[in-house]
Enzyme design. Structure first.
Site, short mmCIF file in Angstrom:
data_model
loop_
_atom_site.label_atom_id
_atom_site.label_comp_id
_atom_site.label_asym_id
_atom_site.label_seq_id
_atom_site.Cartn_x
_atom_site.Cartn_y
_atom_site.Cartn_z
N GLU A 121 -5.69 -1.81 -40.72
CA GLU A 121 -4.51 -2.14 -41.51
C GLU A 121 -3.28 -2.31 -40.62
O GLU A 121 -2.45 -3.19 -40.83
CB GLU A 121 -4.26 -1.02 -42.53
CG GLU A 121 -3.03 -1.21 -43.39
CD GLU A 121 -2.91 -0.12 -44.45
OE1 GLU A 121 -3.44 0.99 -44.22
OE2 GLU A 121 -2.29 -0.37 -45.50
N GLU A 127 -7.30 4.04 -53.22
CA GLU A 127 -6.63 2.79 -53.53
C GLU A 127 -7.67 1.73 -53.92
O GLU A 127 -7.92 1.51 -55.08
CB GLU A 127 -5.77 2.34 -52.34
CG GLU A 127 -4.87 1.18 -52.69
CD GLU A 127 -3.60 1.13 -51.86
OE1 GLU A 127 -3.43 1.93 -50.94
OE2 GLU A 127 -2.77 0.23 -52.14
C1 RAM Z 1 -0.82 -1.33 -49.65
C2 RAM Z 1 -2.13 -2.02 -49.71
C3 RAM Z 1 -2.14 -3.50 -49.44
C4 RAM Z 1 -0.80 -4.13 -49.49
C5 RAM Z 1 0.15 -3.42 -50.39
C6 RAM Z 1 1.52 -4.05 -50.44
O1 RAM Z 1 -0.86 -0.17 -50.40
O2 RAM Z 1 -3.05 -1.37 -48.90
O3 RAM Z 1 -2.78 -3.86 -48.25
O4 RAM Z 1 -0.96 -5.45 -49.93
O5 RAM Z 1 0.28 -2.08 -50.06
#
Ligand code: RAM
Length: 869
Positions: free
Chosen positions: A742, A473
């Protein structure tokens, strides 16, 4: 002897700025004075061209009566390309003193127009080397310099891909992953190098190595490559200046030769494979035998998109040593770096020819202590080195970076008997921003949290603010950057970094005002509240931290277009109730299996609509767009009124029972004054009922503690900060985290993982609490009445009662500011130090003016106190 002097001069935030295409760079300086309360009353700037001879300066501002000492635009004659400008400053203060001239600093212009490019974009001839081949390309050119009278030499270079340059066998510059990542379809940075010392009379050679990088490599989780083009290329132009003023120019063209070399494979996500046996010894030196190399061809790529490097360079900023070697239950040999870091491993090895060492990178071990890569998803993060067998070999990958704490090592000679730790070093790589802020308090767990926040920033500020640095990502998610920006700007000077990124945001914005989910935009998704609002929030944050009006003026059109876009949506002018939104992303009140929290999306859209509109109103006022100021001012009122109609009951309750709904109502100032207390009380109760645990996601978390502290519940906020059981900030700390996760439950109390699917252990978003720690725990903030810390607010709240002390040191554009409070018995001592040419407003809660002593004196007798009450 004058004890007043200007020091720390910068142009566009940087001292000795080698290469810019900003025509009116802004000059800043700091003041050193031996008298308390010194304020500048006037300044004088001189600028000289070519050398530091100010007798014939090209611009002399004369004595300008002004307190301003930050970001003063150069206002002399139009600058020339490729020219060094020297500048110095003197100042006067309110005590009638005139300083000596400051030390001299300089900036240098790059190529100020696209016509000055003589170089061509070149790539290996496709007949000879398949453009889709994986190995990095080598390109070289030898040339003779019959004259040794070289006074200076510069290279202007960039690539479609990522590149390294070599001159006479030496690497040029210390940047990594140049040219960095921008919206390449519209903007490509070129770098500027001073190579004077590397040239010599006689035979010389230039070499360039180029790999896929962001331009052509794999980006995003959909396994797509070639986002910007399907051929790598380089563009190199060197200007050598001789003593008599004449120039020799060496520029990339089809006389360059091409080959492949030891880098067999290199991708940002997947790592690198390097076969040292394929090294071409001396390939960037004149004597190299190049007859077997193939030709190059010209590519028709743009010159008009080229911009001189805007961001600070990406560099190796720290070397980490592994702390231990682990033998896992599954039998793997794993290095522990002791820190979840971003960068690469440098390896030293003595091994027989053909020995193959494989390094696989991961962030965490699983609950059994085994090497775990599930959360990295398809990113291979694997580096392979094949030894040439010639003594001690050292190697670090060139065109990739990994997010990791643990490194699985395979194939290292004799590793069965243990790995020599000294053979491995972790090189930390990120945008080399100036470190500005330090926060510390009496609770070590909170200090660890602060370190985790800073590491999260380092790992994810690699030229672009990314969500995460490890899985497939690593994208410039606007929402993550938006919520974290204020914290980031405390820890580091982020002005050049965000200035560059905002220009990409603007470049990728659509003509209807749509703002992408990620910048640079490789996903083609647009417009989510709290994500796209990066368009307004971040320029405003830069203005607040640095007093930078130019970035506001530059982004103003983009900011306005974003607000106008929202207003044009759906059937209701003041409530944005259409479209897809990420909502309170990852909040714990989400339905099973959903990423979106329970706070209704349209409360989030309305709140951010109001916020962005107010920012545009304030920016309009500041920039002198009076009509806009009135228009957006009225619009903001109507949005807030519509919000109350929709989401606040007549009795003043918030219509959704979530923490985040209450938080945004309070912090975005959307409620009637009469309802504020009740809503704050409800929020407090929700938290107390939840045994002092939060449930907020990306939208609520950054503001949760502010909502409490600013509405009479600071103690609750402090309790939340210090909460150690799940879910809380310190929960991850208690689990040994060295970066921000996260998910609140990335690792669950029983040691299992939240999921494989989306579980980054280096995601700075929840680190946004740092902003509140600086402002409310230490009590340090810029004052809206004097942005950029011309005025400072020191307003600590020690009523939380659980901390013994807190302190901040912060390098403002004016100099260092420090504040610390500490309990001494039941008394509080506060120390504050502010730079010359600033003033601070200090609020001492619960103090009586006649009992406050300042340096042992009553306030009325104390030096440097302007007024008190
Ligand atoms: C995820 C990302 C990010 C977020 C989006 C909506 O894939 O890691 O942190 O902002 O989604």
């Amino acid at each position: 002897m004058s004890s007043l002097i200007a020091y720390g001069l910068t142009a566009e935030y940087r001292s000795q700025l080698l290469g810019t295409d900003v025509k009116r760079p802004r000059i800043s300086w700091k003041l050193k004075s031996d008298r308390k309360g010194t304020l500048q009353t006037a300044y004088r700037i001189q600028v000289a061209e070519g050398d530091a001879d100010f007798e014939s300066s090209i611009w002399d501002s004369g004595r300008v009566a002004s307190e301003e000492s930050v970001l003063i635009p150069y206002a002399g004659p139009e600058p020339s390309s490729r020219t060094r400008y020297f500048y110095r400053v003197k100042v006067w203060d309110q005590f009638g003193r005139e300083s000596e001239w400051s030390e001299i600093d300089w900036w240098e212009t790059a190529l100020l127009s696209a016509e000055e490019w003589q170089a061509h974009w070149i790539s290996p001839e496709s007949q000879a080397i398949d453009p889709t081949a994986e190995p990095a390309f080598l390109l070289r050119k030898s040339f003779d310099l019959s004259r040794g009278d070289i006074v200076s030499a510069r290279i202007y270079a960039t690539a479609a891909g990522v590149y390294e340059l070599y001159l006479n066998g030496a690497k040029v510059g210390d940047e990594e992953l140049a040219p960095g990542w921008t919206s390449y379809n519209k903007r490509i940075q070129y770098q500027i190098y001073d190579v004077t010392a590397l040239l010599r009379e006689g035979g010389n050679a230039l070499g360039a190595m180029v790999a896929n990088g962001w331009y052509k490599g794999r980006l995003g989780w959909e396994n797509k490559s070639n986002h910007y083009g399907d051929r790598r290329a380089v563009l190199v132009q060197m200007h050598i200046r001789h003593r008599d003023g004449s120039e020799t120019v060496i520029a990339s063209d089809e006389s360059w030769k091409a080959a492949t070399g030891p880098v067999l494979f290199s991708e940002l996500y997947d790592g690198e494979t390097y076969d040292a046996r394929l090294e071409r010894k001396g390939w960037s030196e004149a004597a190299f035998e190049e007859s077997s190399w193939s030709s190059t061809e010209l590519l028709d790529l743009s010159y008009s998109r080229l911009v001189a490097q805007e961001n600070v360079p990406t560099r190796v900023t720290e070397i980490m040593k592994p702390v231990s070697v682990i033998r896992t239950p599954e039998g793997d040999t794993v290095l522990d770096m002791g820190q979840n870091m971003v960068g690469r491993i440098r390896l030293s090895i003595q091994a027989p020819e053909g020995t193959k060492i494989t390094l696989t990178h991961a962030e965490v071990l699983d609950k059994h202590g085994n090497f775990y890569r599930g959360n990295i998803r398809t990113a291979k993060q694997t580096v392979v080195y094949i030894a040439k067998g010639e003594g001690v070999e050292t190697y670090a990958p060139h065109f990739t970076f990994q997010g990791f704490r643990y490194v699985k090592v395979e194939g290292f000679p004799d590793q069965i008997n243990g790995l020599p730790l000294e053979a491995f070093e972790g090189e930390v790589i990120h945008s080399d921003m100036q470190k500005t802020g330090v926060f510390e308090c009496s609770d070590d767990r909170v200090n660890q949290l602060q370190r985790n926040i800073v590491w999260g920033q380092r790992g994810n500020f690699l030229d672009v603010p990314t969500d995460c640095p490890q899985r497939d990502e690593r994208l410039g998610w606007t929402g993550d950057a938006q919520v974290f920006a204020a914290t980031a700007l405390f820890n580091y000077n982020g002005a050049p970094f965000f200035t560059k990124w905002l220009r990409d945001l603007k470049a990728d914005q659509l003509s209807d005002g749509s703002v992408p989910f990620v910048v640079p935009n490789i996903l083609q998704g647009y417009n989510s509240a709290a994500w796209s609002d990066a368009a307004t929030v971040i320029p405003w944050a830069l203005y607040f931290s640095y007093g930078d009006k130019r970035i506001l003026a530059e982004q103003y059109g983009s900011m306005k277009a974003w607000v106008d876009f929202i207003r044009n949506q759906g059937e209701h002018e003041h409530i944005w109730n259409t479209g897809f939104h990420f909502g309170d992303w990852l909040a714990l009140d989400a339905k099973e299996g959903s990423y979106m929290g329970a706070t209704p999306n349209h409360m989030v859209t309305a709140a951010y609509f109001a916020l962005s509109t107010r920012i545009v109103r304030d920016a309009a006022r500041l920039l002198g767009h009076e009509e806009d100021a009135v228009y957006y001012g009225e619009l903001a009122e109507r949005i807030a009124a519509a919000y109350r109609d929709e989401f606040i009951t007549p009795n003043g309750r918030v219509a959704a029972q979530t923490q985040t709904a209450h938080v945004i109502a309070l912090v975005f100032d959307l409620v009637e004054p009469k309802d504020r207390q009740r809503i704050a009380r409800d929020l407090n109760e929700m938290i107390v009922d939840n045994d002092y645990h939060l449930t907020t996601g990306f939208v609520g978390t950054p503001f949760l503690c502010f909502a409490l502290s600013d509405n009479g519940y600071h103690e609750t906020a402090v309790k939340l900060l210090l909460q150690q059981t799940y879910p809380s900030w310190l929960y991850s700390v208690s689990k040994g985290a060295t970066t921000i996760w996260e998910h609140w439950d990335g690792i669950k109390p029983d040691g299992s993982f939240w999921s494989d699917d989306m579980n980054s252990f280096n995601h700075y978003a929840y680190g946004a609490v740092g902003d509140w720690m600086y402002r409310k725990i230490a009590g340090f903030a810029p004052d809206a009445r004097g942005p950029g810390y011309k005025k400072i607010r020191i307003e600590p709240d020690y009523t939380g009662g659980r901390l013994q002390y807190a302190r901040v040191s912060y390098e403002t554009m004016y100099g260092t500011a420090k504040t610390e409070w500490t309990f001494i018995g039941d008394k509080i001592e506060l120390t504050a130090e502010i730079p010359a040419n600033t003033t601070a407003f200090i609020l001492l809660r619960g103090a009586m003016a006649d009992q406050v002593l300042c340096c042992e004196a009553d306030l009325s007798d104390a030096e440097g106190i302007v007024s008190f009450r």
